[in-house]
Structure formats: structure tokens, C-alpha cells
Motif scaffolding. Structure first.
Motif, PDB file in Angstrom:
ATOM      1  N   GLY A 137      46.308  21.772  36.480  1.00 40.16           N
ATOM      2  CA  GLY A 137      46.660  22.963  37.194  1.00 40.16           C
ATOM      3  C   GLY A 137      46.382  24.195  36.471  1.00 40.16           C
ATOM      4  O   GLY A 137      45.831  24.083  35.590  1.00 40.16           O
ATOM      5  N   LEU A 138      46.683  25.235  37.183  1.00 41.03           N
ATOM      6  CA  LEU A 138      46.456  26.674  36.744  1.00 41.03           C
ATOM      7  C   LEU A 138      47.770  27.393  36.585  1.00 41.03           C
ATOM      8  O   LEU A 138      48.713  27.207  37.207  1.00 41.03           O
ATOM      9  CB  LEU A 138      45.467  27.449  37.688  1.00 41.03           C
ATOM     10  CG  LEU A 138      44.252  26.718  38.015  1.00 41.03           C
ATOM     11  CD1 LEU A 138      43.683  27.235  39.426  1.00 41.03           C
ATOM     12  CD2 LEU A 138      43.334  27.048  36.802  1.00 41.03           C
ATOM     13  N   ALA A 139      47.875  28.256  35.380  1.00 42.94           N
ATOM     14  CA  ALA A 139      49.077  29.143  35.513  1.00 42.94           C
ATOM     15  C   ALA A 139      48.782  30.221  34.629  1.00 42.94           C
ATOM     16  O   ALA A 139      47.769  30.539  33.979  1.00 42.94           O
ATOM     17  CB  ALA A 139      49.931  28.413  34.276  1.00 42.94           C
ATOM     18  N   GLY A 140      49.629  31.444  34.942  1.00 44.40           N
ATOM     19  CA  GLY A 140      49.404  32.822  34.432  1.00 44.40           C
ATOM     20  C   GLY A 140      49.620  33.927  35.147  1.00 44.40           C
ATOM     21  O   GLY A 140      49.635  33.716  36.444  1.00 44.40           O
ATOM     22  N   THR A 141      49.408  35.098  34.631  1.00 43.67           N
ATOM     23  CA  THR A 141      49.306  36.366  35.352  1.00 43.67           C
ATOM     24  C   THR A 141      48.147  37.134  34.922  1.00 43.67           C
ATOM     25  O   THR A 141      47.851  37.164  33.879  1.00 43.67           O
ATOM     26  CB  THR A 141      50.759  37.076  35.092  1.00 43.67           C
ATOM     27  OG1 THR A 141      51.686  36.217  35.341  1.00 43.67           O
ATOM     28  CG2 THR A 141      50.628  38.348  35.420  1.00 43.67           C
ATOM     29  N   LEU A 142      47.715  37.756  36.031  1.00 41.91           N
ATOM     30  CA  LEU A 142      46.699  38.613  35.801  1.00 41.91           C
ATOM     31  C   LEU A 142      46.571  39.901  36.480  1.00 41.91           C
ATOM     32  O   LEU A 142      47.067  39.844  37.957  1.00 41.91           O
ATOM     33  CB  LEU A 142      45.253  37.989  36.408  1.00 41.91           C
ATOM     34  CG  LEU A 142      43.894  38.483  36.349  1.00 41.91           C
ATOM     35  CD1 LEU A 142      43.436  38.639  34.935  1.00 41.91           C
ATOM     36  CD2 LEU A 142      42.943  37.887  37.195  1.00 41.91           C
ATOM     37  N   ALA A 143      46.217  40.908  35.978  1.00 46.59           N
ATOM     38  CA  ALA A 143      46.316  42.383  36.678  1.00 46.59           C
ATOM     39  C   ALA A 143      44.719  42.321  37.404  1.00 46.59           C
ATOM     40  O   ALA A 143      43.819  42.368  36.502  1.00 46.59           O
ATOM     41  CB  ALA A 143      46.341  43.472  35.448  1.00 46.59           C
ATOM     42  N   ILE A 144      44.691  42.680  38.649  1.00 40.58           N
ATOM     43  CA  ILE A 144      43.542  42.422  39.197  1.00 40.58           C
ATOM     44  C   ILE A 144      42.578  43.625  39.209  1.00 40.58           C
ATOM     45  O   ILE A 144      43.171  44.817  39.309  1.00 40.58           O
ATOM     46  CB  ILE A 144      43.649  42.184  40.861  1.00 40.58           C
ATOM     47  CG1 ILE A 144      44.329  40.779  40.887  1.00 40.58           C
ATOM     48  CG2 ILE A 144      42.488  42.220  41.808  1.00 40.58           C
ATOM     49  CD1 ILE A 144      43.569  39.608  40.681  1.00 40.58           C
ATOM     50  N   PRO A 145      41.095  43.722  38.949  1.00 35.32           N
ATOM     51  CA  PRO A 145      40.184  44.562  38.843  1.00 35.32           C
ATOM     52  C   PRO A 145      40.518  45.407  40.168  1.00 35.32           C
ATOM     53  O   PRO A 145      40.780  45.144  41.152  1.00 35.32           O
ATOM     54  CB  PRO A 145      39.191  43.999  38.478  1.00 35.32           C
ATOM     55  CG  PRO A 145      39.032  42.642  38.272  1.00 35.32           C
ATOM     56  CD  PRO A 145      40.616  42.208  38.714  1.00 35.32           C
ATOM     57  N   GLY A 146      39.872  46.811  39.857  1.00 36.27           N
ATOM     58  CA  GLY A 146      39.923  47.791  41.128  1.00 36.27           C
ATOM     59  C   GLY A 146      39.208  47.174  42.324  1.00 36.27           C
ATOM     60  O   GLY A 146      38.290  46.567  42.395  1.00 36.27           O
ATOM     61  N   ASP A 147      39.684  47.862  43.329  1.00 30.24           N
ATOM     62  CA  ASP A 147      39.380  47.525  44.856  1.00 30.24           C
ATOM     63  C   ASP A 147      37.580  47.920  44.848  1.00 30.24           C
ATOM     64  O   ASP A 147      37.410  49.390  44.675  1.00 30.24           O
ATOM     65  CB  ASP A 147      40.067  48.023  46.144  1.00 30.24           C
ATOM     66  CG  ASP A 147      39.674  47.757  47.176  1.00 30.24           C
ATOM     67  OD1 ASP A 147      39.944  46.701  47.728  1.00 30.24           O
ATOM     68  OD2 ASP A 147      38.769  48.547  47.766  1.00 30.24           O
ATOM     69  N   LYS A 148      36.823  47.309  45.366  1.00 35.55           N
ATOM     70  CA  LYS A 148      35.440  47.782  45.762  1.00 35.55           C
ATOM     71  C   LYS A 148      35.433  48.769  46.696  1.00 35.55           C
ATOM     72  O   LYS A 148      34.588  49.762  46.348  1.00 35.55           O
ATOM     73  CB  LYS A 148      34.467  46.438  45.955  1.00 35.55           C
ATOM     74  CG  LYS A 148      33.090  46.674  46.248  1.00 35.55           C
ATOM     75  CD  LYS A 148      32.206  45.552  46.084  1.00 35.55           C
ATOM     76  CE  LYS A 148      32.171  44.806  47.303  1.00 35.55           C
ATOM     77  NZ  LYS A 148      31.171  45.374  48.334  1.00 35.55           N
TER      78      LYS A 148
END
Ligand code: S3P
Length: 431
Positions: free
Chosen positions: A10-21
Motif C-alpha cells: 500500500g501507499l501512505a503519506g501527505t503531499l503538498a501538490i505542485p502549482g496548477d499548470k
């Protein structure tokens, strides 16, 4: 070939998403035609947006950039000047189409060229309606790049669009800003409205009627530079949302994601398919923003038709992947626009999902997909076909496979998400 490993634990964690194209492109464009400094925070330094930045530098605009920080020293519309060399648009349809409208009203000629994929994409959808404003653009006999834009004095017009396309709408808005009276643009279906929202911030008089598809644009000879903080790209977040939903034993949180309702079709799709998704929106001045949390889910099939498509247009390869994991048969129609994206995404999605043992029927305007919780892999050699979104979708699909797969032309992801593989690796649980 890039190796793609499964994620059985499985996958786990938190990520701040890069800017919108889309928003990053527009911030550079509006900054370049405005007077004074425009500061862009959380800019997406992907290949496509860097093409936009480079094009305006070639046109004489002074722009400083370091990673996701951009500073534009705008000198208004008059700060743009002719360049002797063709503008290289690379793979970027957004740069090309929006700048056609923008340059159609400048008092000089410009040329545009692009890469092999962009050179095949239809441009008459922009150049034909631009004629109503007096715009003059010469294309190849096939209606594609290379283009020569002969700048003209533009006049107001009322135009009804033949395709549901934010790129075409935005090109016409950028032309209409330069006309000598108010113009009206009527969309076929409502599409992403980042141009309209951002133009209001820069001081333009632009209104959208309650039908959400009739836009009135007033001339804007003077726009004022602004500070823009680009929200996270929901189209990038979507890869991890789908990963979290289809890979067993997963829970993923994505922060700072743009939740503009013209873009959130993928959230509706996930919810309709039965995914366990939590959306937390927080207050913001212009574009809505929030955090998203998703957990492994058992998925139901879905039916999408023409009105559903614009808000999920870039996520349809991922919807196909969700359908490939659902118990039952899903159908997508009204999506013929997929045939003229960076690749023919109906053809490339179908070909690649079939390698995974998924049953896919191609329709002229969509796909019928019969999903299964477990696939019988037929061919481990996958290919992005040079299309960033196809490459990333396949990397997510591979997390669920029962053996390692390989991806050809994986470098295409840099068009919209240079850090994609690094960010994906962060979610892998330590063995
Ligand atoms: C975009 C609009 C959409 C989308 C593209 C970006 C934009 O294209 O697919 O990735 O920034 O305006 P169309 O307008 O051609 O549908």
C-alpha cells in the motif's frame, strides 16, 4: 525504459501538490501584459509553463525565475516587441492557443513552431473565431503549426464557440481585451474559468452570465501587475487520488489543491464510484483551495456523458484506470476531444490498458471498459507515447500489478510534473 514497481503493502503519506499548470501559464501571460511587477508564488516550473515564460522573454519582457518563484517586470501591452525568430512552443497547446489570441492584436508579426505532437494538433478552432475580431493567422494547409500571426487592430465581436475548450475561450478573451469595444463569447459548455477569475484580479472588466457560459469582455488597455499564489494542480493530485483508491492498504492526503468547480469532475467521479474521499475546503480570496484524503476503496462502474466531460477532461485517462479496477462495465462518451490531446488519448489509453489485460472497446468519442479487481498482465512493456498524462497514469496502474512493469518515454512527465516519480516514491511504505 523506467522500471515501475508494484506497491503490495500500500501507499501512505501527505503531499503538498505542485502549482496548477493552467493557472501558472495565465499568471505569466497576464503579468507580461500588465503594468508593474507581478510576483508569482508556487509557479509550476514544468516544461510547458517554462515555454510560456520563455516566449514572453523572447518578446522582450523581463522575467526572473528561480524554481517556483517568478517576478515579471511588466510594461503593459506595449512592452511586447517583435522577435525575428519563431517562438518555440514545444509540447504546449495552452501556450500556443492562448498566445495566438494575445498576439493577434499586437502591432507586429509573430511566428510559432512546436514539437512533433503539437504540430499535429488542430489550430483552426482558434484562428477561425479570431477572424470575427479581425485576427489574421496563417496556418499550414492541415490547419496546424507552423503559424504566422499578423498583428491587427482588433474589433469587438460576438462569437459562439463550436468546441468546449478553455484554450479557445481564453484565446478569444485575450483578443477581446485589445478590441475597441465590448465583446461577447458564448461557450458550448462551461469550461475552466481561470482566465476570467485572474483577469478580474488584474483589473479587467469581464463578467460571466448566470448560465455560466456567456462572457462579456471589455477592452483592457491598462492592466495592473499583481501577486499570484498558484494553488496545487488538481490534475496532478488526481494521480495520487486514484493511486490511493485502487492500491489496497492505502491512505493518502494531498494538500493545497485547487477546488475550482470547473476542474473537480474527478472528485465527483471518485465519489460516484464509491471511493472513500474526504474534501476539506478552506477560505481563500480567489480560486477555491482545500485538502483531499483518500483511502483504498472497492469501486463501482460509472457512466460519463458530454456534459460531464469538460470538468474532467485531463483526468479521463485516470477515469479509464478507475474503470479498469471497478467491478463491472463503465462507459465514457462525448469525449472526442481526447483524440486531439497530446496524443489520441482514446487510442493510447486503450492500447496500454489492454496490455494489462483490461477489456476496452474504443468508441469514436469514448471508451467502454470492463474492470476487474485483479488483472492478468499480457505485456509488461508499457509506453507513454510521449504523453505526460498517459505516462503518469501507467505509473499509477503499475502499483497494482502483480509484477514489475517497464515504461517507455517516461521523461514525458516533465511537461506537467517534473517531480512526479520522486513524489510518488514518497508514498511507498518502508518494507
Ligand atoms: C487547458 C484547457 C484544456 C486542457 C488543457 C489545459 C487550459 O484544453 O485539456 O490541459 O489551460 O486552458 P482544451 O481547452 O483544449 O479542452
Amino acid at each position: 525504459m523506467t522500471q515501475l514497481l508494484p506497491a503490495p503493502t500500500g501507499l501512505a503519506g501527505t503531499l503538498a501538490i505542485p502549482g496548477d499548470k493552467s493557472i501558472s501559464h495565465r499568471a505569466v501571460m497576464l503579468g507580461a501584459i500588465s503594468q508593474g511587477a507581478t510576483q508569482i508564488h508556487h509557479f509550476l516550473a514544468g516544461e510547458d509553463c517554462l515555454r510560456t515564460l520563455q516566449a514572453f522573454r523572447k518578446l522582450g519582457v523581463q522575467i526572473e525565475q528561480a524554481q517556483d518563484e517568478v517576478l515579471i517586470h511588466g510594461q503593459g501591452w506595449a512592452g511586447l516587441h517583435a522577435t525575428n525568430h519563431p517562438l518555440q512552443m514545444g509540447n504546449s497547446g495552452t501556450t500556443t492557443r492562448l498566445m495566438m489570441g494575445l498576439l493577434a492584436g499586437r502591432p507586429f508579426a509573430s511566428q510559432m513552431i512546436g514539437d512533433a505532437s503539437l504540430q499535429k494538433r488542430p489550430m483552426k478552432r482558434v484562428t477561425e473565431p479570431l477572424k470575427a475580431f479581425g485576427g489574421q493567422v496563417r496556418l499550414s494547409p492541415a490547419g496546424t503549426l507552423p503559424a504566422t500571426i499578423t498583428g491587427q487592430i482588433l474589433h469587438p465581436a460576438t462569437v459562439e464557440l463550436q468546441v468546449a475548450s478553455a484554450q479557445v475561450k481564453s484565446a478569444l478573451i485575450l483578443a477581446a481585451l485589445q478590441a475597441d469595444g465590448p465583446s461577447t463569447i458564448i461557450e458550448k459548455l462551461p469550461t475552466r474559468n481561470h482566465t476570467e477569475l485572474m483577469l478580474r484580479q488584474f483589473g479587467a472588466d469581464i463578467t460571466t452570465a448566470s448560465d455560466q457560459r456567456t462572457i462579456t469582455v471589455h477592452p483592457a488597455p491598462h492592466l495592473q501587475g499583481q501577486t499570484v499564489t498558484v494553488p496545487g494542480d488538481i490534475s496532478s493530485a488526481a494521480f495520487f487520488l486514484v493511486a490511493g483508491a485502487i492500491v489496497p492498504h492505502s491512505q493518502i492526503t494531498l494538500t493545497g489543491v485547487n477546488l475550482n468547480p470547473t476542474r473537480t469532475g474527478i472528485l465527483n467521479v471518485l465519489q460516484q464510484m464509491g471511493a472513500q474521499l474526504t474534501v476539506t475546503e478552506y477560505p481563500s480570496a480567489s480560486e477555491p483551495i482545500g485538502d483531499l484524503t483518500i483511502q483504498s476503496s472497492s469501486l463501482k462502474p460509472i457512466n460519463l456523458g458530454p456534459v460531464d466531460i469538460p470538468a474532467v477532461i485531463d483526468e479521463l485517462p485516470l477515469v479509464a484506470l478507475l474503470a479498469a479496477c471497478a467491478q463491472g462495465t463503465s462507459k465514457i462518451t462525448g469525449a472526442s476531444e481526447l483524440r486531439v490531446k497530446e496524443t489520441d488519448r482514446i487510442a493510447t489509453v486503450s492500447a496500454e490498458l489492454r496490455k494489462l489485460g483490461v477489456q476496452v472497446t474504443e468508441l469514436p468519442d469514448g471508451m467502454i471498459i470492463t474492470g476487474r479487481p485483479h488483472w492478468t498482465i499480457k505485456n509488461t512493456q508499457l509506453d507513454s507515447h510521449g504523453d505526460h498524462r498517459i505516462g503518469m497514469m501507467l505509473a499509477i496502474a503499475a502499483l497494482k500489478a502483480d509484477r514489475p512493469l517497464a515504461l517507455g518515454h517516461a521523461d514525458a512527465v516533465a511537461v506537467s510534473y517534473p517531480e512526479f516519480f520522486t513524489d510518488l516514491a514518497r508514498f511507498r511504505k518502508k518494507a
